[in-house]
Design a protein around this motif. Structure first.
Motif, PDB file in Angstrom:
ATOM      1  N   MET A   1     -24.284 -63.762 -26.079  1.00 13.87           N
ATOM      2  CA  MET A   1     -24.983 -64.153 -27.305  1.00 13.87           C
ATOM      3  C   MET A   1     -24.106 -65.080 -28.148  1.00 13.87           C
ATOM      4  N   VAL A   2     -24.751 -66.023 -28.811  1.00 13.46           N
ATOM      5  CA  VAL A   2     -24.013 -66.966 -29.640  1.00 13.46           C
ATOM      6  C   VAL A   2     -24.688 -67.087 -31.002  1.00 13.46           C
ATOM      7  N   THR A   3     -23.986 -67.689 -31.925  1.00 18.87           N
ATOM      8  CA  THR A   3     -24.541 -68.005 -33.238  1.00 18.87           C
ATOM      9  C   THR A   3     -24.858 -69.493 -33.279  1.00 18.87           C
ATOM     10  N   ILE A   4     -26.092 -69.805 -33.632  1.00 22.10           N
ATOM     11  CA  ILE A   4     -26.524 -71.190 -33.760  1.00 22.10           C
ATOM     12  C   ILE A   4     -26.530 -71.556 -35.237  1.00 22.10           C
ATOM     13  N   LYS A   5     -25.898 -72.668 -35.559  1.00 23.15           N
ATOM     14  CA  LYS A   5     -25.842 -73.126 -36.944  1.00 23.15           C
ATOM     15  C   LYS A   5     -26.584 -74.457 -37.068  1.00 23.15           C
ATOM     16  N   VAL A   6     -27.502 -74.487 -38.022  1.00 24.15           N
ATOM     17  CA  VAL A   6     -28.249 -75.713 -38.305  1.00 24.15           C
ATOM     18  C   VAL A   6     -28.130 -75.974 -39.803  1.00 24.15           C
ATOM     19  N   GLY A   7     -27.263 -76.888 -40.161  1.00 25.16           N
ATOM     20  CA  GLY A   7     -26.979 -77.097 -41.573  1.00 25.16           C
ATOM     21  C   GLY A   7     -26.373 -75.843 -42.164  1.00 25.16           C
ATOM     22  N   PRO A 192     -37.664 -61.801 -27.556  1.00 16.81           N
ATOM     23  CA  PRO A 192     -38.058 -62.809 -28.556  1.00 16.81           C
ATOM     24  C   PRO A 192     -37.116 -62.859 -29.751  1.00 16.81           C
ATOM     25  N   GLN A 193     -36.613 -61.684 -30.181  1.00 17.77           N
ATOM     26  CA  GLN A 193     -35.751 -61.648 -31.360  1.00 17.77           C
ATOM     27  C   GLN A 193     -34.372 -62.268 -31.120  1.00 17.77           C
ATOM     28  N   ASN A 194     -34.099 -62.621 -29.860  1.00 22.28           N
ATOM     29  CA  ASN A 194     -32.850 -63.310 -29.532  1.00 22.28           C
ATOM     30  C   ASN A 194     -33.115 -64.737 -29.062  1.00 22.28           C
ATOM     31  N   THR A 195     -34.337 -65.237 -29.352  1.00 23.17           N
ATOM     32  CA  THR A 195     -34.756 -66.538 -28.835  1.00 23.17           C
ATOM     33  C   THR A 195     -35.246 -67.438 -29.962  1.00 23.17           C
ATOM     34  N   LEU A 196     -34.788 -68.678 -29.967  1.00 26.13           N
ATOM     35  CA  LEU A 196     -35.212 -69.665 -30.956  1.00 26.13           C
ATOM     36  C   LEU A 196     -36.305 -70.560 -30.385  1.00 26.13           C
ATOM     37  N   MET A 197     -37.148 -71.075 -31.283  1.00 30.22           N
ATOM     38  CA  MET A 197     -38.141 -72.076 -30.919  1.00 30.22           C
ATOM     39  C   MET A 197     -37.818 -73.364 -31.642  1.00 30.22           C
ATOM     40  N   VAL A 198     -37.886 -74.486 -30.929  1.00 34.00           N
ATOM     41  CA  VAL A 198     -37.687 -75.805 -31.543  1.00 34.00           C
ATOM     42  C   VAL A 198     -38.929 -76.636 -31.252  1.00 34.00           C
ATOM     43  N   GLY A 203     -48.012 -75.616 -35.075  1.00 32.75           N
ATOM     44  CA  GLY A 203     -48.367 -74.629 -34.058  1.00 32.75           C
ATOM     45  C   GLY A 203     -47.150 -73.992 -33.412  1.00 32.75           C
ATOM     46  N   ASP A 204     -46.097 -74.783 -33.207  1.00 35.83           N
ATOM     47  CA  ASP A 204     -44.858 -74.249 -32.632  1.00 35.83           C
ATOM     48  C   ASP A 204     -44.227 -73.226 -33.577  1.00 35.83           C
ATOM     49  N   ILE A 205     -44.235 -73.574 -34.863  1.00 39.35           N
ATOM     50  CA  ILE A 205     -43.605 -72.721 -35.868  1.00 39.35           C
ATOM     51  C   ILE A 205     -44.374 -71.409 -36.018  1.00 39.35           C
ATOM     52  N   GLU A 206     -45.692 -71.500 -36.154  1.00 40.48           N
ATOM     53  CA  GLU A 206     -46.524 -70.302 -36.313  1.00 40.48           C
ATOM     54  C   GLU A 206     -46.430 -69.408 -35.084  1.00 40.48           C
ATOM     55  N   MET A 207     -46.464 -70.012 -33.916  1.00 35.98           N
ATOM     56  CA  MET A 207     -46.380 -69.253 -32.669  1.00 35.98           C
ATOM     57  C   MET A 207     -45.100 -68.437 -32.615  1.00 35.98           C
ATOM     58  N   ALA A 208     -43.981 -69.085 -32.927  1.00 34.28           N
ATOM     59  CA  ALA A 208     -42.692 -68.407 -32.864  1.00 34.28           C
ATOM     60  C   ALA A 208     -42.598 -67.289 -33.894  1.00 34.28           C
ATOM     61  N   HIS A 209     -43.000 -67.561 -35.115  1.00 35.55           N
ATOM     62  CA  HIS A 209     -42.923 -66.553 -36.177  1.00 35.55           C
ATOM     63  C   HIS A 209     -43.787 -65.340 -35.835  1.00 35.55           C
ATOM     64  N   ASN A 210     -45.003 -65.588 -35.359  1.00 40.44           N
ATOM     65  CA  ASN A 210     -45.912 -64.485 -35.054  1.00 40.44           C
ATOM     66  C   ASN A 210     -45.503 -63.705 -33.811  1.00 40.44           C
ATOM     67  N   ALA A 211     -44.636 -64.311 -33.000  1.00 36.88           N
ATOM     68  CA  ALA A 211     -44.143 -63.623 -31.800  1.00 36.88           C
ATOM     69  C   ALA A 211     -42.851 -62.865 -32.079  1.00 36.88           C
ATOM     70  N   GLY A 212     -42.348 -62.951 -33.300  1.00 38.44           N
ATOM     71  CA  GLY A 212     -41.114 -62.258 -33.638  1.00 38.44           C
ATOM     72  C   GLY A 212     -39.863 -62.945 -33.149  1.00 38.44           C
ATOM     73  N   ALA A 213     -39.899 -64.270 -33.061  1.00 37.33           N
ATOM     74  CA  ALA A 213     -38.741 -65.037 -32.595  1.00 37.33           C
ATOM     75  C   ALA A 213     -37.582 -64.932 -33.584  1.00 37.33           C
ATOM     76  N   ALA A 214     -36.390 -65.221 -33.091  1.00 41.50           N
ATOM     77  CA  ALA A 214     -35.199 -65.211 -33.943  1.00 41.50           C
ATOM     78  C   ALA A 214     -35.298 -66.255 -35.044  1.00 41.50           C
ATOM     79  N   GLY A 215     -36.063 -67.299 -34.793  1.00 43.12           N
ATOM     80  CA  GLY A 215     -36.236 -68.348 -35.783  1.00 43.12           C
ATOM     81  C   GLY A 215     -37.013 -69.506 -35.202  1.00 43.12           C
ATOM     82  N   ALA A 216     -37.502 -70.355 -36.089  1.00 45.27           N
ATOM     83  CA  ALA A 216     -38.255 -71.537 -35.676  1.00 45.27           C
ATOM     84  C   ALA A 216     -37.651 -72.758 -36.352  1.00 45.27           C
ATOM     85  N   ILE A 217     -37.151 -73.670 -35.534  1.00 45.13           N
ATOM     86  CA  ILE A 217     -36.542 -74.905 -36.031  1.00 45.13           C
ATOM     87  C   ILE A 217     -37.557 -76.032 -35.884  1.00 45.13           C
TER      88      ILE A 217
END
Length: 246
Positions: A1-7, A192-198, A203-217
């Motif tokens: 596992m890693v930490t992803i930093k965006v800004g 999903p909670q360890n997976t990011l969506m970009v 639609g990409d953002i809503e899909m990821a959030h509603n699936a319990g993703a770690a985050g949506a970029i």
């Protein structure tokens, strides 16, 4: 596992990242614009006068492709059904309308078969994908395009060594249905909670959030202030803004 930093935003305990394709990894604006034009002309050849309304339905006006429009974010099937609906308004039966749309789309696809010439990878995307994969992250592509076209895209742009999942929309599920993201995670053997969506679409953002993703970029190349991505956890204007935090 890693930490992803965006800004200033950090996502911890990340094991994988799922990317959209068109508008995220692939600069497909010109291709989609041309494909919409060709589809509209093919239908207009059979039903004169319907071409312009169809282009508006696709989200195409002059040389502008609406990033939130049907052509940009809808699946092949959704675009085809929308075209059939416009055809049906001219008095054709629903079955005839669907057949006309299907034929027009098939002919347009044949004409636009060499996509790589008008849909290059966004600058720097290959390097970012390679770096993320080499750091042990599982990477996937989940697109509103067909799986076949996703596979062609990965092969043409030499992404095969780095992409673990190539997934499109081939059935009844379409974005933003969270089940698509969950299916992609299952195939990648990721939580999903360890997976990011970009992705570049709401639609990409809503899909990821509603699936319990770690985050949506959200990504809008060159325009991080894009209003249609306000619900994303963070918005970037270039893929190389995604950094590994040590």
């Amino acid at each position: 596992m890693v930490t992803i930093k965006v800004g200033k935003t950090q996502f911890t305990e990340i094991e994988g990242i799922i990317f959209d394709k068109d508008g995220t990894l692939q600069d497909s604006h010109q291709y989609l614009w041309q494909l919409a034009q060709k589809r509209a002309r093919m239908v207009d050849a059979q039903i004169p006068g319907i071409g312009e309304p169809l282009l508006m339905a696709f989200g195409v006006q002059d040389h502008h492709l609406d990033p939130t429009g049907l052509m940009a974010v809808g699946s092949h099937k959704e675009n085809e059904i929308a075209a059939a609906a416009y055809i049906a308004e001219t008095g054709r039966s629903w079955f005839e309308s669907k057949n006309i749309a299907k034929f027009a789309f098939e002919e347009a696809d044949k004409y636009m078969s060499n996509r790589s010439e008008t849909s290059p990878l966004f600058t720097g995307s290959l390097e970012v994908i390679k770096e993320l994969a080499e750091l042990g992250l599982k990477l996937g592509i989940l697109s509103a395009d067909t799986t076949k076209n996703v596979e062609i895209f990965v092969k043409e742009h030499q992404l095969s060594p780095y992409i673990d999942l190539m997934m499109g929309v081939d059935g009844t599920l379409t974005k933003p249905d969270p089940r698509l993201f969950l299916q992609a995670c299952e195939k990648l053997k990721l939580n999903p909670q360890n997976t990011l969506m970009v992705g570049d679409a709401l639609g990409d953002i809503e899909m990821a959030h509603n699936a319990g993703a770690a985050g949506a970029i959200g990504i809008c190349w060159g325009k991080p202030e894009a209003s249609h991505l306000e619900s994303a956890d963070v918005v970037i204007s270039s893929l190389d803004e995604i950094k590994i935090s040590y």
